[in-house]
Design an enzyme around this catalytic site. Structure first.
Site, PDB file in Angstrom:
ATOM      1  N   LEU A  56     -36.086 -32.109 -62.362  1.00  0.00           N
ATOM      2  CA  LEU A  56     -37.467 -31.453 -63.379  1.00  0.00           C
ATOM      3  C   LEU A  56     -37.465 -31.787 -64.385  1.00  0.00           C
ATOM      4  CD1 LEU A  56     -36.502 -27.602 -62.394  1.00  0.00           C
ATOM      5  CD2 LEU A  56     -38.170 -29.188 -62.146  1.00  0.00           C
ATOM      6  N   CYS A 112     -36.750 -25.336 -56.068  1.00  0.00           N
ATOM      7  CA  CYS A 112     -35.966 -27.129 -55.862  1.00  0.00           C
ATOM      8  C   CYS A 112     -34.230 -26.116 -55.726  1.00  0.00           C
ATOM      9  CB  CYS A 112     -35.900 -27.221 -57.124  1.00  0.00           C
ATOM     10  SG  CYS A 112     -35.100 -28.537 -58.008  1.00  0.00           S
ATOM     11  N   GLY A 225     -43.272 -31.984 -45.874  1.00  0.00           N
ATOM     12  CA  GLY A 225     -42.215 -32.746 -44.958  1.00  0.00           C
ATOM     13  C   GLY A 225     -42.349 -33.686 -43.994  1.00  0.00           C
TER      14      GLY A 225
HETATM   15  O1  RRO Z   1     -37.327 -32.173 -60.285  1.00  0.00           O
HETATM   16  C1  RRO Z   1     -36.121 -32.252 -58.948  1.00  0.00           C
HETATM   17  O2  RRO Z   1     -35.216 -32.944 -58.976  1.00  0.00           O
HETATM   18  C2  RRO Z   1     -37.199 -31.915 -57.724  1.00  0.00           C
HETATM   19  C3  RRO Z   1     -37.531 -30.954 -57.843  1.00  0.00           C
HETATM   20 BR1  RRO Z   1     -38.411 -29.500 -59.107  1.00  0.00          BR
HETATM   21  C4  RRO Z   1     -37.693 -29.774 -56.578  1.00  0.00           C
HETATM   22  O3  RRO Z   1     -38.466 -29.072 -55.911  1.00  0.00           O
HETATM   23  N1  RRO Z   1     -37.608 -30.797 -55.621  1.00  0.00           N
HETATM   24  C5  RRO Z   1     -36.660 -31.988 -54.885  1.00  0.00           C
HETATM   25  O4  RRO Z   1     -36.649 -32.353 -54.774  1.00  0.00           O
HETATM   26  N2  RRO Z   1     -36.967 -32.690 -56.648  1.00  0.00           N
END
Ligand code: RRO
Length: 287
Positions: A56, A112, A225
């Site tokens: 994130l 996430c 996806g």
């Molecule tokens: O930032 C991430 O690591 C991340 C997020 Br927020 C998400 O919603 N889905 C993902 O696969 N990575």
């Protein structure tokens, strides 16, 4: 639509994706405060997809609001801001600030797969999840999309809770919990060890999720996806999606993927004698 998480960090990249043919763009998820994200390696390529654990990374909504304002003045397509938080109040505050800066809709990231105390930890607690959605709904006057996780026993059960709480649309799905191990060093490749799998490998999973959700709730579903070509997109429409998002395929096919997919859908509709995409949404459910 451009899926959240790829090229959604700046007004400039959002504009270039829209110019390339995306019908709407979704930003990278943004929270109340800046967050550095995990140390490298944060992405690994595997057969049929990518595993990421970015963690994130984002500048926080106050700084990101500048990008939203800039993007909104030049974009000719809807701008959807992906929002995360650690509480219902945080989700609502970030969503409000995003709308004030010009977001046409928000997509709540409650999915996430690998960041503690947000994302799928919120999305799996049905009580908190419902509170987050209804708090955001009562705070902003723009559509609220909710992006769901496939890493659950029943995505349809979660969809039902989210729709009852006021969600206007659902995005299905976020990445699938996964990992890769380096046989030379004998340790997991990603610094976070576990990440989320995206790309062609997860398309059949995402398709099943959309199909299950369509059977349960009435709001529009955005399929996400592994969409790589028009046939993938048509499959999602037949399963019940009203639109699709593309992320990982930008890395494999290039930004021309948006035009290629839309053109392919148009040709399919023409050849099959359908007048509109609407005629094929959920068509695979007829008995
Ligand atoms: O930032 C991430 O690591 C991340 C997020 Br927020 C998400 O919603 N889905 C993902 O696969 N990575």
């Amino acid at each position: 639509m451009l899926a959240s998480g790829i090229l959604g960090y700046s007004a400039e990249t959002l504009e270039s994706i829209a110019e390339g043919g995306a019908g709407a763009v979704v930003t990278k998820s943004v929270g109340l405060k800046p967050r550095k994200g995990y140390t490298n390696p944060t992405v690994v390529q595997v057969s049929c997809g990518l595993i990421n654990a970015m963690g994130l990374p984002n500048p926080g909504i106050d700084e990101f609001a500048e990008e939203i304002r800039e993007a909104r003045t030049s974009l000719e397509v809807p701008l959807i801001v992906s929002v995360y938080g650690y509480s219902e109040e945080e989700y609502a505050t970030v969503a409000r600030k995003a709308v004030e800066a010009g977001a046409d809709a928000v997509e709540l990231n409650v999915s996430c797969p690998h960041v503690k105390e947000t994302g799928s930890e919120i999305g799996q607690d049905l009580e908190i999840l419902a509170k987050v959605v209804s708090k955001v709904k009562s705070t902003i006057n723009r559509p609220v999309f909710v992006k769901l996780s496939p890493n659950v026993t029943s995505i349809a059960d979660i969809a039902e809770v989210v729709v009852k709480a006021g969600a206007d649309a659902l995005t299905a799905i976020n990445t699938v919990k996964a990992m890769a191990i380096d046989t030379e060093t004998t340790i997991p490749i990603l610094s976070n060890r576990v990440g989320g799998l995206s790309g062609q490998a997860i398309k059949p999973i995402a398709l099943r999720c959309v199909y299950d959700i369509y059977e349960r709730v009435k709001v529009p579903i955005i399929g996400c996806g592994g969409v790589t070509d028009w046939r993938d997109a048509v499959e999602f429409l037949l399963a019940g999606a009203s639109a699709v998002q593309i992320g990982t395929a930008i890395a494999t096919e290039g930004p021309g993927v948006f035009k290629a997919v839309s053109h392919g859908i148009e040709e399919y509709l023409k050849v099959k004698g359908f007048k509109s995409v609407k005629e094929i949404v959920g068509l695979s459910h007829r008995s």
